[in-house]
Design a protein around this motif. Structure first.
Motif, PDB file in Angstrom:
ATOM      1  N   TYR A  14       2.444  -0.917  -4.466  1.00 55.80           N
ATOM      2  CA  TYR A  14       2.851  -0.998  -3.071  1.00 55.80           C
ATOM      3  C   TYR A  14       3.039  -2.462  -2.677  1.00 55.80           C
ATOM      4  O   TYR A  14       2.086  -3.246  -2.606  1.00 55.80           O
ATOM      5  CB  TYR A  14       1.793  -0.320  -2.202  1.00 55.80           C
ATOM      6  N   PRO A  16       3.736  -4.402  -0.008  1.00 56.45           N
ATOM      7  CA  PRO A  16       3.023  -5.144   1.047  1.00 56.45           C
ATOM      8  C   PRO A  16       1.586  -5.484   0.650  1.00 56.45           C
ATOM      9  O   PRO A  16       1.115  -6.591   0.932  1.00 56.45           O
ATOM     10  CB  PRO A  16       3.048  -4.188   2.234  1.00 56.45           C
ATOM     11  N   VAL A  17       0.904  -4.558  -0.019  1.00 52.57           N
ATOM     12  CA  VAL A  17      -0.459  -4.844  -0.464  1.00 52.57           C
ATOM     13  C   VAL A  17      -0.426  -5.940  -1.514  1.00 52.57           C
ATOM     14  O   VAL A  17      -1.204  -6.908  -1.468  1.00 52.57           O
ATOM     15  CB  VAL A  17      -1.118  -3.567  -1.039  1.00 52.57           C
ATOM     16  N   SER A  20       0.117  -9.225   0.171  1.00 50.01           N
ATOM     17  CA  SER A  20      -0.995  -9.730   0.987  1.00 50.01           C
ATOM     18  C   SER A  20      -2.141 -10.213   0.102  1.00 50.01           C
ATOM     19  O   SER A  20      -2.732 -11.268   0.361  1.00 50.01           O
ATOM     20  CB  SER A  20      -1.468  -8.651   1.949  1.00 50.01           C
ATOM     21  N   GLY A  85      -7.639   2.801  -3.468  1.00 52.26           N
ATOM     22  CA  GLY A  85      -7.642   3.348  -2.114  1.00 52.26           C
ATOM     23  C   GLY A  85      -8.588   4.514  -1.983  1.00 52.26           C
ATOM     24  O   GLY A  85      -9.069   4.813  -0.908  1.00 52.26           O
ATOM     25  N   LYS A 106     -10.092  -0.243  -1.204  1.00 54.06           N
ATOM     26  CA  LYS A 106      -9.193  -0.756  -0.155  1.00 54.06           C
ATOM     27  C   LYS A 106      -9.609  -0.126   1.164  1.00 54.06           C
ATOM     28  O   LYS A 106      -9.986   1.045   1.159  1.00 54.06           O
ATOM     29  CB  LYS A 106      -7.756  -0.350  -0.457  1.00 54.06           C
ATOM     30  N   PRO A 107      -9.448  -0.770   2.279  1.00 61.15           N
ATOM     31  CA  PRO A 107      -9.099  -2.184   2.411  1.00 61.15           C
ATOM     32  C   PRO A 107     -10.270  -3.054   1.979  1.00 61.15           C
ATOM     33  O   PRO A 107     -11.406  -2.720   2.257  1.00 61.15           O
ATOM     34  CB  PRO A 107      -8.832  -2.345   3.909  1.00 61.15           C
ATOM     35  N   VAL A 108      -9.934  -4.182   1.341  1.00 62.47           N
ATOM     36  CA  VAL A 108     -11.006  -4.999   0.765  1.00 62.47           C
ATOM     37  C   VAL A 108     -11.190  -6.266   1.598  1.00 62.47           C
ATOM     38  O   VAL A 108     -10.217  -6.864   2.048  1.00 62.47           O
ATOM     39  CB  VAL A 108     -10.686  -5.319  -0.709  1.00 62.47           C
TER      40      VAL A 108
ATOM     41  N   ASN B 401      -4.612   3.922   4.223  1.00 60.43           N
ATOM     42  CA  ASN B 401      -5.323   2.841   3.576  1.00 60.43           C
ATOM     43  C   ASN B 401      -4.402   1.710   3.155  1.00 60.43           C
ATOM     44  O   ASN B 401      -4.753   0.543   3.276  1.00 60.43           O
ATOM     45  CB  ASN B 401      -5.999   3.393   2.316  1.00 60.43           C
ATOM     46  N   LEU B 402      -3.221   2.099   2.670  1.00 58.66           N
ATOM     47  CA  LEU B 402      -2.313   1.070   2.152  1.00 58.66           C
ATOM     48  C   LEU B 402      -1.967   0.050   3.224  1.00 58.66           C
ATOM     49  O   LEU B 402      -2.201  -1.141   3.027  1.00 58.66           O
ATOM     50  CB  LEU B 402      -1.061   1.733   1.590  1.00 58.66           C
ATOM     51  N   PRO B 403      -1.446   0.473   4.364  1.00 62.89           N
ATOM     52  CA  PRO B 403      -1.127  -0.541   5.378  1.00 62.89           C
ATOM     53  C   PRO B 403      -2.371  -1.270   5.881  1.00 62.89           C
ATOM     54  O   PRO B 403      -2.311  -2.477   6.131  1.00 62.89           O
ATOM     55  CB  PRO B 403      -0.460   0.254   6.499  1.00 62.89           C
ATOM     56  N   LEU B 404      -3.490  -0.564   5.988  1.00 65.22           N
ATOM     57  CA  LEU B 404      -4.705  -1.237   6.466  1.00 65.22           C
ATOM     58  C   LEU B 404      -5.116  -2.338   5.493  1.00 65.22           C
ATOM     59  O   LEU B 404      -5.515  -3.435   5.899  1.00 65.22           O
ATOM     60  CB  LEU B 404      -5.842  -0.221   6.616  1.00 65.22           C
ATOM     61  N   THR B 405      -5.000  -2.040   4.190  1.00 62.64           N
ATOM     62  CA  THR B 405      -5.323  -3.048   3.176  1.00 62.64           C
ATOM     63  C   THR B 405      -4.426  -4.259   3.331  1.00 62.64           C
ATOM     64  O   THR B 405      -4.887  -5.407   3.351  1.00 62.64           O
ATOM     65  CB  THR B 405      -5.113  -2.440   1.778  1.00 62.64           C
ATOM     66  N   ALA B 406      -3.145  -3.986   3.452  1.00 60.53           N
ATOM     67  CA  ALA B 406      -2.183  -5.083   3.554  1.00 60.53           C
ATOM     68  C   ALA B 406      -2.466  -5.895   4.810  1.00 60.53           C
ATOM     69  O   ALA B 406      -2.413  -7.139   4.785  1.00 60.53           O
ATOM     70  CB  ALA B 406      -0.768  -4.535   3.573  1.00 60.53           C
ATOM     71  N   LEU B 408      -5.341  -6.257   6.533  1.00 61.56           N
ATOM     72  CA  LEU B 408      -6.588  -7.033   6.427  1.00 61.56           C
ATOM     73  C   LEU B 408      -6.392  -8.259   5.538  1.00 61.56           C
ATOM     74  O   LEU B 408      -6.720  -9.377   5.924  1.00 61.56           O
ATOM     75  CB  LEU B 408      -7.704  -6.137   5.869  1.00 61.56           C
ATOM     76  N   GLU B 437       3.456  -3.280   8.766  1.00 60.31           N
ATOM     77  CA  GLU B 437       2.427  -2.407   8.171  1.00 60.31           C
ATOM     78  C   GLU B 437       1.690  -1.630   9.256  1.00 60.31           C
ATOM     79  O   GLU B 437       1.326  -0.474   9.073  1.00 60.31           O
ATOM     80  CB  GLU B 437       1.436  -3.244   7.355  1.00 60.31           C
ATOM     81  N   ARG B 440       3.747   1.175  10.169  1.00 62.98           N
ATOM     82  CA  ARG B 440       3.680   2.214   9.149  1.00 62.98           C
ATOM     83  C   ARG B 440       2.431   3.077   9.340  1.00 62.98           C
ATOM     84  O   ARG B 440       2.488   4.296   9.293  1.00 62.98           O
ATOM     85  CB  ARG B 440       3.641   1.549   7.769  1.00 62.98           C
TER      86      ARG B 440
END
Lengths: 209, 655
Positions: A14, A16-17, A20, A85, A106-108, B401-406, B408, B437, B440
């Motif tokens: 993914y 965006p992850v 980041s 996740g 995640k989120p970490v 979780n994916l957008p929240l991870t990104a 943070l 994000e 999303r």
């Protein structure tokens, strides 16, 4: 090799992850390389590279755990920090058993991630140092004659010259000469140091002394 | 009194009576010109008879001369009105003959008053008295005939020809009775009139009896009139009977309408007035004395239904199609009543709508039952969605979780960058990533909320491909976790279908979950799922199919699988497919399952395309449309057919 900076390899499908995490690591001063899939990472993987792998678990096609299996099989020392996740206990146990450095969800938080990455890199550094030393020891061992290596075994086992001479069916004087050569070739100043060198060689289980 | 006086007077009297009758008829129906003309001619004939009677009893030649001079006036009137009568009443006789007769007769009248003593005689020398039939003494003139009299004779001849011609025409037209009666009497009269020149020339020795030449016609007309009268009486009687029948059928209709709780109405569009039966007034909540127009009707409608009803009315006024609509009315006490209305527009000759008739009936009970069924269906669908959510929760958590991870990690990266001495360009990028994000994550929440919503079904026009996309977003992570590879083949330019997007998503999710469950026993490399969209060959429906590579359905169970509580799995209630069928049926579609030739099964569902969309489709050549091949589409019609060879082949080739 040890002089170069360590690289953190980030594998996550993914984008965006991936972006980041990479930004965070770079801001913390790491060199970062990113990959969109396990396959992409394998294709560019250099076994000599050092640092650590930050690896997503759930990915289409080859997933994180499968990539770990492949790396273990190729005897890679690259420590793996899993980032998932939806990690469950069996999954994390399985990953840790196979030598994962850490298993984060995640989120970490940056604190956790950076700590895990630092620990992993330190581990890699230590492993690599040991590996370098072991290969150094192996090179010195290679310089020994068969007889000298035989003698070395007895010395490390703590036998006295007389005992060795008796076991090998020769005179003590000859053993003394062999022993001095062994010490010289192995660059050991004392028997204790010699034992330590041999142990380091054995710890890296892959090496047969 | 002599019998001559009696006969001549009676003749005159008969003429006057008939004239009177015809005049009265004309007075009642002023457009009936033949009656007025006949009335004129009959009066003239009567006057002629009276003048003739005077002539018969005249003793001096001077009086006789004077009477002859004046008799030409009624003769002129008689000739003209009679010719006109024949033309109008019988619609026969040549026009030029008619004009010639009238012209000549007028000329004769003028000459009669110019010449001395009159047009018939140059001089009347004496009167001859003689005894006639039964010893009555009558006078006839003796004198020199006037050569100008020729005109009069020609007009008489033309009249005879005109009469014969008209009679022949009427006969040929097939109206033999009239030809015989009126035509015959006309010809007879025209012949009899010839006694005048013969008397004048001294050929025969009779008194003038021109009045009698006309009496045949008077008799014939009398006969005609009495015939007409008889017919009128008969018509009146028939009318009375049919009116009674009409009243009877109206009563019956009203009875039936009341029994059926039906209100009948008629809208006079031109005057904008609405007539409606008492039952109808009660139905709509109108007061009994209230004057109704379209606006009053419109105001009684439920605001939400107004537009639909007005559209339906406008459409039928424009196209002449039957008016048909179902709507709610707000009763005076605030209650709602469902009414179904049907009507028919009537147009005038110019194609303008003039009135609309129809009937309305109370359908509240039916609507309530329908609403209850729909409510239950929706509740079941909702419950099923809630339970499906359990299966999807992992996927949804991951999607969040994916957008929240990104977010943070981006935010913490930005903090570090700012602490290190800001690289604003990077921070800007980070912020834009955070925004997208966050959106999303918001979308995930929105989808979740939609999914759990318990609203009424909201049917609107939608693209089936968008439904497929939404479903993929919901279940993507789940598929990744289950190691199922998804293949999608979406047809381009599909027409819209009408439906509730969430319920259709639900159907697709259930089918996909079902397919994934069927493949849990397969090797991960074999877990493949295919979703296809397409259109039926006859452009009647949009088709969606979900093909798996798992275990097949036993042939004898292939119908049973859509029954509630049918399940082969250890988990689940066996409601998923039954909910699918309920939803698809409520969307007027079909759903069925078939086994693939080698392994796995395919589930198909079809949704009908709305009519206007279909017209567009049929009008344009669907060349750019990816159609389902014949084999795959037909199966929707006959679900029991063997298998989906074609589809599977296509797909396997694709692999």
């Amino acid at each position: 090799m040890n002089t170069a900076s360590p690289t953190v390899f980030v594998v996550d499908d993914y984008a965006p992850v991936r972006r980041s995490i990479s930004r965070l690591l770079r801001a913390a001063g790491f060199l970062v390389a990113t990959f969109a899939s396990a396959e992409e990472f394998l294709a560019q993987y250099d076994p000599g590279a050092w640092g650590c792998l930050v690896l997503d678990v759930a990915m289409p096609a080859l997933n994180g755990l499968q990539l770990q299996d492949i790396l273990v099989k190729t005897r890679s020392l690259l420590p793996i920090v899993f980032l998932t996740g939806e990690g469950d206990i069996p999954m994390s146990v399985r990953a840790m058993k196979r030598g994962a450095s850490d298993f984060l969800t995640k989120p970490v938080d940056e604190k956790d991630l950076l700590a895990a990455v630092r620990v992993a890199i330190d581990k890699h550094r230590a492993w690599r140092r040991e590996q370098v030393e072991a290969s150094d020891v192996r090179a010195r061992l290679a310089a020994l004659t068969p007889r000298e290596r035989e003698v070395l075994g007895y010395v490390v086992a703590g036998k006295l010259n007389k005992q060795i001479a008796g076991d090998l069916g020769t005179v003590e004087q000859t053993i003394k000469v062999h022993r001095a050569r062994v010490m010289q070739k192995m660059k050991a100043r004392s028997v204790a140091e010699l034992v330590r060198l041999m142990e380091r060689c054995r710890i890296n289980g892959s090496v047969h002394c | 009194m002599s019998w001559i006086s009696i006969v001549w007077s009676m003749n005159a009297g008969a003429c006057f009576v008939l004239a009177g009758v015809c005049f009265v008829v004309w007075c009642k129906q002023t457009k009936s010109w033949p009656h007025l003309l006949f009335s004129c001619s009959a009066v003239a004939a009567g006057v002629i008879a009276l003048i003739e009677l005077a002539m018969l009893h005249t003793n001096t030649a001077g009086n006789y001369t004077e009477l002859i001079r004046w008799i030409h006036v009624p003769v002129w009137v008689l000739t003209l009105s009679f010719v006109a009568f024949v033309r109008l009443y019988l619609r026969a006789g040549r026009r030029w003959l008619a004009w010639s007769i009238c012209g000549l007769r007028t000329l004769v009248l003028i000459l009669n008053f110019i010449l001395t003593p009159n047009i018939n005689f140059r001089a009347i020398t004496s009167l001859r008295h003689f005894s006639w039939w039964g010893g009555e003494m009558v006078s006839v003139p003796v004198g020199t005939p006037n050569p100008w009299c020729l005109f009069s004779n020609i007009s008489l001849l033309l009249l005879l020809i005109f009469s014969i011609d008209a009679t022949v025409t009427v006969w040929r037209r097939g109206d033999q009775r009239r030809a015989l009666v009126i035509g015959g009497s006309m010809i007879l009269g025209a012949i009899v009139a010839w006694h005048i020149p013969l008397v004048i020339w001294g050929v025969i020795d009779v008194p003038f009896f021109l009045g009698f030449a006309y009496s045949g016609i008077v008799l014939a007309m009398g006969y005609e009139l009495s015939n007409d009268m008889l017919q009128t009486v008969q018509l009146a009687r028939e009318l009375e009977t049919s009116e009674a029948n009409l009243r009877e059928s109206q009563k019956r209709m009203e009875l039936a309408a009341n029994a059926a709780e039906m209100g009948m109405w008629m809208w006079d569009i031109v005057r904008d007035e609405i007539w409606i039966t008492d039952k109808g007034r009660a139905l709509f909540g109108f007061r009994p004395w209230e004057k109704l127009d379209f606006n009053r009707f419109r105001n009684g409608l439920h605001p939400d239904d107004r537009e639909t009803v007005l559209e339906a009315v406008e459409t039928s006024l424009r196209t002449g199609a039957e008016y048909e609509s179902e709507f709610r009315v707000v009763l005076p006490d605030g209650q709602l009543r469902w009414i179904a209305g049907r009507g028919h527009v009537e147009f005038n000759g110019d194609g303008q709508p003039v009135r609309m008739r129809g009937a309305s009936v109370d359908i509240t009970k039916r609507k309530q039952a329908e609403e209850q069924v729909a409510r239950q269906r929706n509740e079941m669908a909702h419950l099923s969605r809630v339970s499906t959510l359990g299966e999807l929760s992992g996927s949804i958590a991951h999607e969040l979780n994916l957008p929240l991870t990104a977010i943070l990690s981006n935010a913490q990266a930005a903090q570090r960058i700012l602490a290190n001495g800001a690289d604003l360009a990077e921070v800007r990028e980070i912020l834009s990533d955070i925004v997208s994000e966050d959106k999303r994550a918001g979308e995930v929440i929105h989808r979740l909320r939609q999914w759990l919503k318990k609203d009424k079904v909201q049917e609107h026009s939608l693209q089936i491909n968008e439904v497929v996309d939404d479903v993929l977003k919901l279940i993507r992570s789940d598929l990744v976790n289950q190691k199922v590879t998804m293949d999608i083949e979406l047809a381009r330019n599909l027409p819209a279908v009408s439906g509730d997007p969430v319920q259709l998503q639900q159907v697709l999710v259930n089918l996909v979950v079902n397919a994934c469950d069927a493949m849990t026993g397969c090797k991960t490399t074999e877990r493949r799922l295919l979703i296809r969209t397409g259109i039926e060959n006859d452009n009647s429906a949009v088709v969606v199919s979900v093909t798996d590579r798992g275990c097949s359905i036993p042939e004898e169970k292939i119908e049973e699988i859509f029954e509630p509580f049918f399940t082969t799995k250890s988990k689940g209630m066996g409601l998923g497919l039954s909910v699918c069928r309920t939803i698809i049926t409520a969307h007027r579609g079909k759903i069925c399952a078939t086994n693939n030739p080698d392994r796995g099964a395919t589930f198909h569902f079809s949704l009908p395309i709305s009519s206007p969309e279909k017209e567009v489709l049929n009008a344009s050549h669907p060349a750019n449309m990816q159609c389902f091949s014949h084999g795959a589409v037909r199966r929707l019609g006959r679900c029991r057919s063997k298998s989906s060879e074609r589809l599977a082949e296509v797909w396997l080739d694709g692999n």
